[in-house]
Enzyme design. Structure first.
Site, PDB file in Angstrom:
ATOM      1  CE  LYS A 102      41.510 -15.798  53.132  1.00  0.00           C
ATOM      2  NZ  LYS A 102      42.539 -15.378  54.124  1.00  0.00           N
ATOM      3  CG  HIS A 104      38.144 -13.946  51.443  1.00  0.00           C
ATOM      4  ND1 HIS A 104      37.625 -15.223  51.457  1.00  0.00           N
ATOM      5  CD2 HIS A 104      38.593 -13.718  52.709  1.00  0.00           C
ATOM      6  CE1 HIS A 104      37.723 -15.739  52.662  1.00  0.00           C
ATOM      7  NE2 HIS A 104      38.311 -14.849  53.432  1.00  0.00           N
TER       8      HIS A 104
END
Length: 218
Positions: A102, A104
């Site tokens: 991921k 963000h």
């Protein structure tokens, strides 16, 4: 009944363990089939987690975290860690990986407790055919922190040699990575359960034994 016998009956009642004439992915003709995709209800996954907890407790593992490889291992690890707390008062962390990092928010590769140096980890999976899941997640875990893999727990050890080896997938994983794999039950337990009338299937007993004789390892 022992928890192993209860688990075998649970598999049979859930339609996960069936008998007949099956062609496996390997091309082998088997008299039994295990389809973990048949666990579909909250009650089933809760019971399944309890059996993982029983297995962990029986072997006396000391661990800090249960890890479930995405995607199938996620629900298994969550259910198992919950059952360890409710049945045995052991409050462990849980963690699972993302298929893609991921980039963000909080970011990262893992959801749940982030692995830290020195932590003892038990990996939770359903079945093992080739050890692919472990081969994929081990570099992720050990790349994130200096963790110790205490064990890997699966539901059933088929105790069956690979296509290109006289070792089973469980034995190959120990040879290649030094990780011991424990199962809630083995195929020998299932055969014994049929013999003792725990579940139906005595008409398949000889075929089960013949299959073990041809492909089985101990």
């Amino acid at each position: 009944m022992t928890y192993k016998e209860e688990f075998i009956k649970f598999m049979s009642d859930s339609g996960v363990l069936t008998f007949g004439d099956f062609t496996l992915k390997s091309g082998r003709k088997a008299p039994y089939f295990i389809n973990a995709g048949k666990y579909m209800t909250g009650g089933q996954i809760a019971k399944l987690g309890g059996f993982y907890a029983d297995c962990i407790n029986e072997h006396g593992f000391e661990a800090d975290m249960l890890f479930g490889p995405a995607y199938k291992g996620i629900s298994l690890a969550v259910s198992a860690v919950t059952s360890l707390y409710t049945k045995y008062g052991k409050d462990l962390y849980y963690c699972f990986d993302r298929k893609e990092v991921k980039d963000h928010g909080e970011g990262g590769m893992f959801v749940g407790k982030q692995p830290e140096n020195g932590e003892r980890v038990i990996i939770i999976e359903d079945v093992m055919t080739s050890g692919k899941a472990l081969r994929e997640v081990l570099p992720k875990l050990q790349g994130a922190a200096d963790v110790k893999i205490e064990a890997m727990i699966i539901t059933v050890d088929r105790m069956e040699k690979g296509l290109n080896s006289d070792l089973s997938a469980v034995q190959e994983v120990y040879r290649d990575f030094g990780v011991k794999v424990y199962s809630i039950v083995t195929i020998k337990d299932i055969i014994e359960a049929i013999e003792n009338g725990v579940i139906e299937g005595k008409e398949y007993l000889q075929a089960m034994k013949d299959y073990r004789k041809e492909y089985g390892v101990d």
